[in-house]
Design an enzyme around this catalytic site. Structure first.
Site, PDB file in Angstrom:
ATOM      1  N   GLU B 265      -6.589   5.702  -2.080  1.00 48.50           N
ATOM      2  CA  GLU B 265      -5.156   5.389  -2.225  1.00 48.50           C
ATOM      3  C   GLU B 265      -4.802   4.098  -1.487  1.00 48.50           C
ATOM      4  O   GLU B 265      -3.960   3.323  -1.946  1.00 48.50           O
ATOM      5  CB  GLU B 265      -4.300   6.557  -1.729  1.00 48.50           C
ATOM      6  CG  GLU B 265      -4.500   7.876  -2.484  1.00 48.50           C
ATOM      7  CD  GLU B 265      -4.319   7.759  -3.995  1.00 48.50           C
ATOM      8  OE1 GLU B 265      -3.541   6.902  -4.456  1.00 48.50           O
ATOM      9  OE2 GLU B 265      -4.988   8.535  -4.727  1.00 48.50           O
ATOM     10  N   GLU B 294      -7.364   0.751 -10.573  1.00 44.11           N
ATOM     11  CA  GLU B 294      -8.457   1.661 -10.239  1.00 44.11           C
ATOM     12  C   GLU B 294      -9.681   0.887  -9.744  1.00 44.11           C
ATOM     13  O   GLU B 294     -10.445   1.391  -8.908  1.00 44.11           O
ATOM     14  CB  GLU B 294      -8.801   2.505 -11.466  1.00 44.11           C
ATOM     15  CG  GLU B 294      -9.616   3.738 -11.169  1.00 44.11           C
ATOM     16  CD  GLU B 294      -8.869   4.807 -10.367  1.00 44.11           C
ATOM     17  OE1 GLU B 294      -7.634   4.688 -10.175  1.00 44.11           O
ATOM     18  OE2 GLU B 294      -9.527   5.760  -9.901  1.00 44.11           O
TER      19      GLU B 294
END
Lengths: 500, 500
Positions: B265, B294
């Site tokens: 994260e 990502e």
């Protein structure tokens, strides 16, 4: 008519959604937001406020309200729909006078001023805050000008917090109250003060928070529909009856601040949680006025939380939690200590006998700023000289003087009066409750608060904003706002504690 | 032109404010909101989404964009303003095809479906979630229909997460990838697996959180412009470059989940924090695509976080924090343990060698649902049979099968593919970085991440969404998305660990 009413509810529902969203963003700003988020948050709040204002004051809403007004006679008087139309008309006509651009600027200025105030207070630097406050005062005067003609330039501000109440009435109430409070304070000052030194000791933060939670859980605060967090200045905010949040602050060297602060905010929150859920997503799904709101917070904080019956239940628990700090303090000494009267600098820490004097000072300064007889740059001096006159004290710095409250940084002029009015109303309501519930003191001494909360839910909370506040106060207490019950309450209480 | 550009920026600024407000409300919903707030929150999010959509697709915005389009030739190519106009035109024309009423219904359905999914997952009850998912699939098919003609019904969904990429291209990439991943996995399966039993022990929650914070602070996560909280499903959300928040979850009996989840994260968050602040309050102030996003989270989680150099710096610290749990585990054993390959049920816990197979399964099911060749009621069976085929496993219940991911409950179809694509892109970028920064491994082994983060800021982050993602990937890596670098990376890494 049904169709138009549905249309109105759809449009007002969106306005309520936008205001609730503002509420969430405001809550986040004061509890958890990282510093870097401040600038963006100002824009977000400004945009939401502008759109909410545009939507509520749209021609479409105006037309629907105009069409529906004559038809209210077909509705059951005081039904939800009847009240919704009347409330919305009143608000619509008020807001219609305020341009959307003003609302946006106002929101942006106050959002910025809030963070400036935080820093100014931290460094006790009034000069840093002064330009922001000047902008805010100018905006408030501009705001009042939208409501000309008025009896008094302060009336439009007061009306935003206490619909229907006039500056002249507040002055009358306070003029009746002031000499009696001063006389009582004088009598108290001549007696020896009870010891409260035990309140200052090492009281670990988490234990204080645990005790506060235990108390308000017993009061009836619903954790499935609320939460508690920390913030610099404690507050309550509700986004609907299902999500009502309080904040508190804890001084690990002082016991009473978090304790009574938490009860106070829970009083506000239980009012919001007690509104009839059928009113959700309408403008009626919130407390009727600030004075009524403050009457609830004060009732739980003071009339309950600083009473003998309350502590006969909770003191053994508190002693158990803090055995080394309170083991040698008797329940009677504790009760007297937490009710010690002391002229002090900070409003939020003031006791019941001096609190209203802090309010009168602020009200007079606000009125002078609005009338133009006082300039912002002269505010610290005016503050300090009144402080000397009313409470015999001179603030050692502006952080403990004119910078102490958050309200002005948020543009909340007209708010302070409602704190003192709330005190008065809390005593009026207390007399009404005791007439209805003769077993109340016994209940409280057994930690049983359901009858009290149910009474408040039934008589006050569930109605939300369906009724005008002055009407609701009259309905519940039999009279308008009046100082006598509060004076009676103070006199009985302090005569006993201070042997007057 | 300057005036029109300013007008456009003002209007888009309000849209950004509304979307940021939605972000705050969404964050609150998944971290702190009491259960009673769910219904009201659904309405609030629905109203904000509707207004943002209306505002962005207004005729005023359309007219300004039409007027500005031919004038972009006067602007510096790839300047902020040039990119803003081109990006906004693309988004406008896309959104213009979607009716506001659809957006509102979609937001409300998914907001409700989210809480139903939470309960369904908790009780492993697919039947409870099925009607919600049927609504969502119908809405996604309706959504795709707005973009006819298309090459493939799935293209419009994919385009929302990875602008410009087509279903056919993704199939090609995955078809090239699948046999190589399967072959590698087969080779690994024939070797003895390293021991990772030490990851399961009593690892106190707070210590795990502290370690995660230490790691991402060194990475360069800026706490002045972000925070970390707990949530059921970890996520990152940014409201502007000054306020980017991550969440994590901790299993006190397992070390790796929170550790790698937090790095993951933080990778997303540092991307958002690294966008040029000049882009704030424009639609460009966020990452360029999901695959790029990502690629950043995977890069920090895997290429950095599961590497030898990383642990040569951090392992002594970790051992110090957990002496009884890790005191007897050598650094080499630890490194091999955290890189153990295992066919498993849960995507978010899958290792680097199996992860993409979880994605391929989901992508095929999504495409089948969209094509209409699979019905929602048959989804658990389809899931389980593919799971058997690809990973040789049968989920013991739907919670560990078809109900495991949050995405479908949020209507996020087209999202999953970007996870696998992000893996591929992370390896492409890693090769480019290593070419530019020969001292990278040494830096990492000394806990020095500034050169790496600066490279990413400079080449990728600061541009926000200025460039189309496929163009930016080409600019940074020299090619479009391609599986070879990832296969190379996996082969080198696992050949060494597994002695292939």
């Amino acid at each position: 008519m049904v169709k138009k009413l549905d249309q109105l509810k759809t449009l007002l529902g969106e306005v309520v959604d936008l205001k609730s969203a503002q509420g969430v963003l405001g809550w986040d700003q004061e509890t958890l937001m990282p510093p870097g988020g401040a600038e963006g948050r100002g824009y977000q709040l400004g945009t939401l406020a502008k759109i909410a204002h545009e939507k509520f004051t749209s021609d479409e809403v105006g037309q629907l309200l105009d069409d529906l007004e004559p038809l209210t006679s077909q509705l059951l008087a005081d039904s939800d729909d009847d009240c919704l139309i009347r409330y919305s008309l009143r608000e619509y006509r008020k807001l219609k006078r305020v341009p959307a651009a003003f609302v946006e600027e106002d929101t942006r200025v106050t959002s910025n001023a809030y963070s400036v105030w935080e820093k100014a207070k931290a460094t006790s630097d009034f000069a840093r805050f002064q330009p922001e406050l000047e902008k805010i005062v100018a905006l408030r005067r501009q705001y009042a000008s939208f409501f000309q003609p008025y009896e008094h330039v302060y009336d439009p501000l007061l009306d935003d917090y206490e619909t229907g109440l006039k500056t002249a009435e507040v002055k009358n109430i306070f003029n009746a109250l002031r000499p009696q409070q001063v006389a009582l304070l004088q009598a108290i000052a001549e007696k020896p003060a009870p010891d409260d030194s035990f309140l200052k000791a090492n009281y670990p933060e988490q234990l204080q928070l645990n005790f506060g939670k235990e108390v308000i859980t017993r009061f009836g605060f619903d954790w499935q529909r609320g939460r508690e967090d920390l913030s610099v200045h404690p507050f309550t905010t509700g986004f609907n009856t299902g999500d009502v949040r309080i904040t508190t602050r804890v001084d690990p060297q002082q016991l009473d601040m978090a304790m009574f602060g938490t009860m106070h905010e829970a009083g506000h929150a239980m009012y919001e949680q007690g509104v009839d859920p059928a009113l959700n997503r309408t403008p009626l799904a919130s407390g009727a006025s600030m004075a009524l709101h403050e009457s609830q917070s004060r009732l739980w904080e003071n009339l309950v939380g600083r009473s003998r019956p309350f502590w006969s239940f909770f003191y053994p628990r508190l002693q158990q939690l803090f055995p080394s700090q309170l083991g040698n303090v008797s329940q009677e000494s504790f009760y007297r200590g937490i009710n010690r009267v002391e002229r002090s600098l900070i409003r939020t820490e003031a006791d019941e006998a001096t609190y209203n004097l802090h309010i009168m000072l602020r009200l007079e300064l606000e009125i002078a700023l609005m009338e133009g007889s006082l300039e912002v740059k002269d505010l610290p001096e005016a503050w300090n000289s009144r402080m000397k006159e009313y409470l015999g004290l001179t603030p050692p710095d502006n952080a403990r003087g004119v910078l102490q409250d958050v309200h002005w940084s948020m543009g909340s002029f007209g708010y302070f009066a409602t704190y003192a009015l709330g005190n008065l109303v809390s005593a009026q309501i207390w007399e009404a409750i005791n007439a209805d519930l003769p077993g109340l003191e016994k209940n409280i001494s057994e930690g049983e608060f359901k009858p009290l909360l149910s009474w408040l839910h039934e008589k006050i909370h569930r109605h939300g904003s369906k009724f005008e506040p002055q009407d609701l106060i009259r309905k519940v207490t039999g009279t308008g706002i009046t100082p006598e019950p509060y004076i009676r309450y103070l006199t009985v209480k302090y005569s006993e504690i201070y042997h007057l």
